[in-house]
Design an enzyme around this catalytic site. Structure first.
Site, mmCIF file in Angstrom:
data_model
loop_
_atom_site.group_PDB
_atom_site.id
_atom_site.type_symbol
_atom_site.label_atom_id
_atom_site.label_comp_id
_atom_site.label_asym_id
_atom_site.label_seq_id
_atom_site.Cartn_x
_atom_site.Cartn_y
_atom_site.Cartn_z
ATOM 1 N N LYS A 142 35.193 -17.273 -13.770
ATOM 2 C CA LYS A 142 36.013 -16.366 -12.984
ATOM 3 C C LYS A 142 36.948 -17.123 -12.028
ATOM 4 O O LYS A 142 37.970 -16.603 -11.615
ATOM 5 C CB LYS A 142 35.133 -15.420 -12.152
HETATM 6 C C1 LIG Z 1 32.038 -12.081 -16.090
HETATM 7 C C2 LIG Z 1 31.184 -12.894 -16.959
HETATM 8 C C3 LIG Z 1 31.104 -12.668 -18.334
HETATM 9 C C4 LIG Z 1 31.831 -11.524 -18.997
HETATM 10 O O1 LIG Z 1 33.227 -11.712 -19.014
HETATM 11 P P1 LIG Z 1 34.210 -10.473 -19.250
HETATM 12 O O2 LIG Z 1 35.565 -11.001 -18.999
HETATM 13 O O3 LIG Z 1 33.808 -9.436 -18.231
HETATM 14 O O4 LIG Z 1 33.991 -9.997 -20.635
HETATM 15 C C5 LIG Z 1 30.339 -13.534 -19.100
HETATM 16 N N1 LIG Z 1 29.637 -14.538 -18.537
HETATM 17 C C6 LIG Z 1 29.682 -14.787 -17.214
HETATM 18 C C7 LIG Z 1 28.887 -15.910 -16.653
HETATM 19 C C8 LIG Z 1 30.454 -13.984 -16.379
HETATM 20 O O5 LIG Z 1 30.498 -14.231 -15.062
#
Ligand SMILES: *Cc1c(COP(=O)(O)O)cnc(C)c1O
Length: 491
Positions: free
Chosen positions: A109
């Site tokens: 993120k």
């Molecule tokens: C947010 C997240 C996901 C999922 O990603 P999306 O973009 O919501 O599909 C997968 N793994 C981790 C560790 C995350 O923080």
């Protein structure tokens, strides 16, 4: 070039305003209608993250100049990652792991949010907008912390984060509760991620609260992946990784590859789809779910049905039943048929369900493969990969790796996106490998290190010694009230 709402083609904004607004007023998501003939020229690309980033962003955000983009990239990423290449690529048997956890909060993120905060700052300048911005964000754990880090103490922006009480890992919770910065607020709600996301989407379409906020000279925006400004940065690492593999002679230029993506809100994998749209040679995008496998069922049958039990799993950032960004895919697959999307989303809102036309489902299946893993599968994979390869997968990435093993493709190279550091989910990772009934979620960090000698990310060390700044828990129906009552505490 402009961005329009997935649900109404008459709602159009330039890219700056699409980023500032986050979500369209009637609930649609902003999407570009046409990119024109703007494509990547792979022959001209090198494997420098900043150079690749510039080329990618130029395509999607034409009202930013080259100098603007460079400044955003530098401010967002320079000296923020523990690897100088920004993304590290590892090899695991016949496939590759794209390690996206070397940023300030140890989850992928960071890539989206560090740059989104720069895009927002710049868009405020460009648009001549007089109001300041209040970012409201729902999080299943990782977005919250990355958004707080991305936006903390950024001028003219305030941010509030809502997370499901006891729906995130201890480490994720501590990361958020100890967040620094004078313009930030964090609050837990009694409810799950979908409750938080739904409540926040409602606030975006609520005129009363907007009026209330305008008294504080504030307009709303979102740091969730419903904001297009967060997805664009994620396209960069698909392209970068591809170019790196080309330059390392692991693949040939123009060779098609698969990307395997642990999926929740469908944001990360949608960025892969956008990479394909601008010309990256992608064979399949593999959508990996945990036991909340709505997307798996959807990609197999065309029926999206969220009326099912919400399961708490050991991959909590994927515990999601309403995958918002799927709407963007449906828009493109249906050839930008806003009315059709509006109808599907109306069905979803009213009945929790919709069914896609068969010919459109076939178009999705040409590009996407779906699979899922149970918690038990996930633990087994973490154990196996550590025993055989001395490599630690986090719980989310392990879901993806399992789905890869279930869908072996001998004709294409596959790249798995490692979305978080194993230390973010250390307890489940540790107990998947070692026989130990340890239950302390903090102590286990050192235990995992002592056994594996794989480094603990700096930002996760000593979390328990930082002071708690936020510990409010509210009911999910009280988010609106909370926002209004808290706003004047933020500077
Ligand atoms: C947010 C997240 C996901 C999922 O990603 P999306 O973009 O919501 O599909 C997968 N793994 C981790 C560790 C995350 O923080």
């Amino acid at each position: 070039m402009f961005y329009e709402s997935t649900r109404n083609k008459n709602i159009k904004l330039d890219s700056s305003n699409a980023i500032l607004q986050g979500l369209s007023e009637e609930g649609g998501l902003f999407v570009y209608r046409e990119l024109g003939d703007k494509k990547l020229d792979l022959n001209l690309l090198n494997d420098n993250y900043f150079d690749v980033g510039k080329e990618v962003i130029k395509i999607f955000l034409p009202n930013f100049s080259d100098a603007d983009i460079e400044e955003c990239l530098n401010r967002a990423y320079k000296d923020k990652f523990s690897t100088k290449d920004i993304v590290k690529i590892s090899k695991l048997k016949d496939s590759y792991i794209m390690e996206l956890f070397n940023g300030p909060t140890s989850a992928f993120k960071d890539y989206g949010l560090l740059l989104l905060s720069q895009f927002t700052r710049l868009s405020l300048e460009k648009s001549g907008e007089k109001s300041d911005i209040l970012i409201l964000t729902a999080t299943s754990g990782d977005t919250g912390k990355a958004a707080l880090e991305g936006f903390k103490d950024v001028d003219r922006i305030k941010i509030m984060v809502f997370y499901p009480n006891s729906g995130v890992s201890k480490i994720q919770e501590l990361q958020m509760k100890t967040q620094e910065g004078e313009n930030v607020n964090v609050c837990a709600i009694n409810g799950n991620f979908d409750d938080a996301q739904t409540a926040i989407k409602k606030i975006f379409t609520n005129e009363n609260i907007k009026k209330e906020l305008s008294k504080f000279n504030l307009k709303l925006s979102s740091a969730n992946s419903i904001n297009i400004g967060r997805l664009i940065p994620q396209v960069i690492y698909y392209v970068y990784t591809y170019m790196k593999l080309v330059n390392n002679n692991e693949i040939k230029l123009n060779e098609k590859v698969n990307f395997v993506v642990p999926t929740g809100n469908f944001g990360n994998i949608l960025a892969g789809y956008l990479a394909k749209e601008i010309g990256l040679p992608i064979n399949k995008l593999v959508c990996a779910s945990n036991e909340n496998n709505v997307l798996y069922d959807f990609i197999k049958t065309g029926i999206y049905d969220k009326n099912r039990e919400f399961k708490k799993t050991i991959s909590p950032s994927m515990d999601i039943l309403v995958s918002s960004n799927l709407e963007r895919l449906l828009y493109y697959i249906s050839d930008k048929n806003n009315e059709y999307i509006n109808k599907l989303m109306k069905n979803l809102n009213e009945t929790g369900k919709f069914e896609l036309d068969k010919n459109l489902l076939e178009k999705i299946q040409e590009i996407f493969i779906a699979g899922y893993a149970t918690d038990e599968d996930t633990r087994k994979i973490i154990n196996k990969v550590y025993e055989e390869e001395n490599y630690l997968l986090d719980t989310h990435t392990a879901v993806a790796y399992k789905v890869l093993l279930d869908n072996i493709d001998n004709n294409h190279k596959s790249i798995v996106l490692q979305t978080a550091s194993p230390y973010k989910f250390a307890l489940d990772v540790y107990t998947s490998i070692f026989d130990d009934n340890t239950i302390d979620e903090i102590e286990v960090l050192d235990k995992l290190y002592n056994k594996t000698h794989i480094n603990i990310p700096e930002n996760l060390k000593d979390l328990d010694k930082k002071s708690i700044r936020f510990d409010t828990v509210i009911e999910k129906d009280d988010i609106e009230k909370y926002v209004i009552n808290t706003i004047n505490k933020l500077s």
